[in-house]
Enzyme design. Structure first.
Site, PDB file in Angstrom:
ATOM      1  N   SER A  65      97.727  61.312  47.513  1.00 23.37           N
ATOM      2  CA  SER A  65      96.548  61.965  46.934  1.00 23.37           C
ATOM      3  C   SER A  65      96.867  62.410  45.512  1.00 23.37           C
ATOM      4  CB  SER A  65      96.134  63.159  47.808  1.00 23.37           C
ATOM      5  OG  SER A  65      94.858  63.616  47.423  1.00 23.37           O
ATOM      6  N   ASN A  66      96.088  63.328  44.978  1.00 26.14           N
ATOM      7  CA  ASN A  66      96.295  63.842  43.617  1.00 26.14           C
ATOM      8  C   ASN A  66      95.791  65.286  43.586  1.00 26.14           C
ATOM      9  OD1 ASN A  66      93.395  63.915  42.804  1.00 26.14           O
ATOM     10  ND2 ASN A  66      93.560  61.734  43.237  1.00 26.14           N
ATOM     11  N   PRO A  67      96.077  66.011  42.479  1.00 28.63           N
ATOM     12  CA  PRO A  67      95.780  67.462  42.496  1.00 28.63           C
ATOM     13  C   PRO A  67      94.336  67.844  42.160  1.00 28.63           C
ATOM     14  CG  PRO A  67      97.319  66.874  40.705  1.00 28.63           C
ATOM     15  CD  PRO A  67      96.790  65.610  41.260  1.00 28.63           C
ATOM     16  N   ALA A 104      88.299  62.045  41.841  1.00 31.65           N
ATOM     17  CA  ALA A 104      89.583  61.449  41.452  1.00 31.65           C
ATOM     18  C   ALA A 104      90.040  60.620  42.653  1.00 31.65           C
ATOM     19  CB  ALA A 104      90.585  62.544  41.125  1.00 31.65           C
TER      20      ALA A 104
END
Ligand code: CTP
Length: 409
Positions: free
Chosen positions: A216-218, A283
């Site tokens: 995933s991403n932040p 995102a």
């Protein structure tokens, strides 16, 4: 008087903030501060009772201007009279609105700084009631509230339910400062998206390797949620397709929760038909594991390979779907870049067939993942606009201004 230089969504708005006399006046101070922080020009008035709970000096320091507390005091009237206070105001906020104050407003009385100011006001009025549970339930108070609502220019936020300062439990607490601000924003927003339907993606996606691990991403989803709330305030019907985030569901917005890119694509295609605009702020993870194990994978000694494949591009899929049709939604993409921001954004605009790219240098201070502010470029076929560093709310407003213009063209 010049205050915070943060450009906020309420920049240029004139708010009269009026305090009634109740213990919740201390909480109303925080609400006033939020209005100042959002860029509004705030002027304050207090009833005599209100000055017993918080001092005019406190309110003056928070609002940055003199506070009207007396209508019969020549020096105050000369400097800052009740008519001047409300002239050109966009909104009057009354917090806390006590039972007495609500009654006086309904009766059209003008015996103090707050009620006389209000009698001279032509703008919308937002009342945030706060009082004891039994007083709020009182039929006369309720009739007063209903009568004011029926006029159309008087609006209410709260009261909330919970433990009150006097120890009772029930309805009567002042609405939270953020809710008061939100209600004010709604009243002040232009209704230029009324009758329009917007689909917005937000947040990250998670691409699971097994039931307990994912790529995933932040992304926190804040930018997309801000666009959703702002669009709803401007009258749009909004569907928010969101990956896993910690933000509460915005009220008045249809929320579809998904986890992976594949689910986000499926949900988006289900709701995008007939939409006036599609704003892809999610995102989306670019890769996912080729295999998702049904059970937790046990660790192995030494190195391990993880085979990845591309996830579907949701925005490009929506764009391709409409490429041969005459009627298509306005398509807005976001680009998070760390270098050559405009060039990369323009490339995305063309490659994905978009109307607008909101480009963000995520390496710049105050911009990108997890911040409350963003500095963005709006990149379109006709040129590029560089916006100042501003709150995500204000960026959302600027993006929607462009969507409105594109819908009209
Ligand atoms: N997007 C999408 N689906 C994906 C990937 C991106 O809908 N699978 C959307 C994002 O919501 C955003 C825009 O496309 O609006 C971002 O474009 P993208 O080319 O993915 O940006 P980057 O990931 O920054 O691309 P690159 O790695 O090529 O710089």
């Amino acid at each position: 008087m010049a205050r915070d230089n943060l450009q906020g969504p309420l920049s240029g708005k004139r708010i009269v903030f009026a305090f009634g006399g109740g213990i919740a006046a201390y909480k109303a101070c925080h609400a006033l501060r939020l209005f100042v922080h959002e860029g509004a020009e705030v002027r304050a008035a207090m009833t005599a009772a209100a000055t017993r709970f918080v001092t005019p000096l406190t309110v003056q320091a928070l609002s940055g201007g003199p506070v009207l507390t007396e209508v019969l005091e020549p020096s105050q009237e000369a400097q800052y009279g009740h008519l001047d206070l409300v002239r050109g105001a966009d909104l009057v906020v009354i917090a806390p609105a006590t039972a007495n104050l609500i009654g006086a407003v309904r009766a059209g009385l003008g015996g103090d700084a707050v009620t006389t100011t209000l009698l001279a006001a032509r703008c919308p009025v937002l009342l945030a009631p706060a009082m004891n549970v039994a007083m709020w339930a009182n039929e006369i108070v309720q009739q007063n509230v209903e009568a004011l609502r029926a006029i159309g220019r008087y609006h209410f936020v709260g009261p909330a339910s919970g433990l009150l300062a006097d120890g009772d439990v029930g309805a009567g607490r002042l609405a939270e400062p953020e809710e008061i601000l939100e209600a004010a924003r709604s009243l002040l927003a232009p209704r230029d998206l009324a009758g329009r339907r917007l689909v917005i993606t937000a947040g990250p996606t998670r691409e699971h390797l097994d039931p307990v691990r994912f790529l995933s991403n932040p992304s926190t989803g804040r930018m997309g949620y801000a666009v959703a709330v702002a669009a709803r305030e401007r009258g749009a019907r909004v569907t928010l397709v969101t990956g896993p985030v910690e933000l509460p569901a915005p009220s008045g917005v249809e929320v579809v929760r998904v986890v992976s890119a594949a689910e986000m694509l499926e949900a988006t295609l289900r709701v995008v038909e007939g939409a006036d605009a599609f704003i892809a702020s999610a995102a989306v993870a670019d890769q996912r594991p080729v295999v998702r194990a049904a059970q937790k994978v046990k660790k192995q000694p030494g190195t391990e390979d993880l085979l990845l494949e591309r996830t579907p591009d949701i925005l490009a899929t929506v764009s391709a779907r409409y490429s041969s049709r005459q009627e298509r939604p306005v398509l807005v993409g976001f680009a998070a870049e760390t270098e050559r921001v405009e060039a990369h954004a323009r490339e995305k605009l063309e490659r994905k067939g978009l109307d607008l790219v909101v480009a963000n240098d995520v390496s710049a201070p105050g911009s990108g993942f997890g911040t409350d502010t963003n500095q963005v470029l709006l990149v379109a076929a006709g040129g590029t606009d560089r916006l100042p560093l501003q709150s995500k709310r204000a960026v959302a407003g600027a993006v929607l201004d462009r969507v409105v213009a594109l819908l009209g063209s």
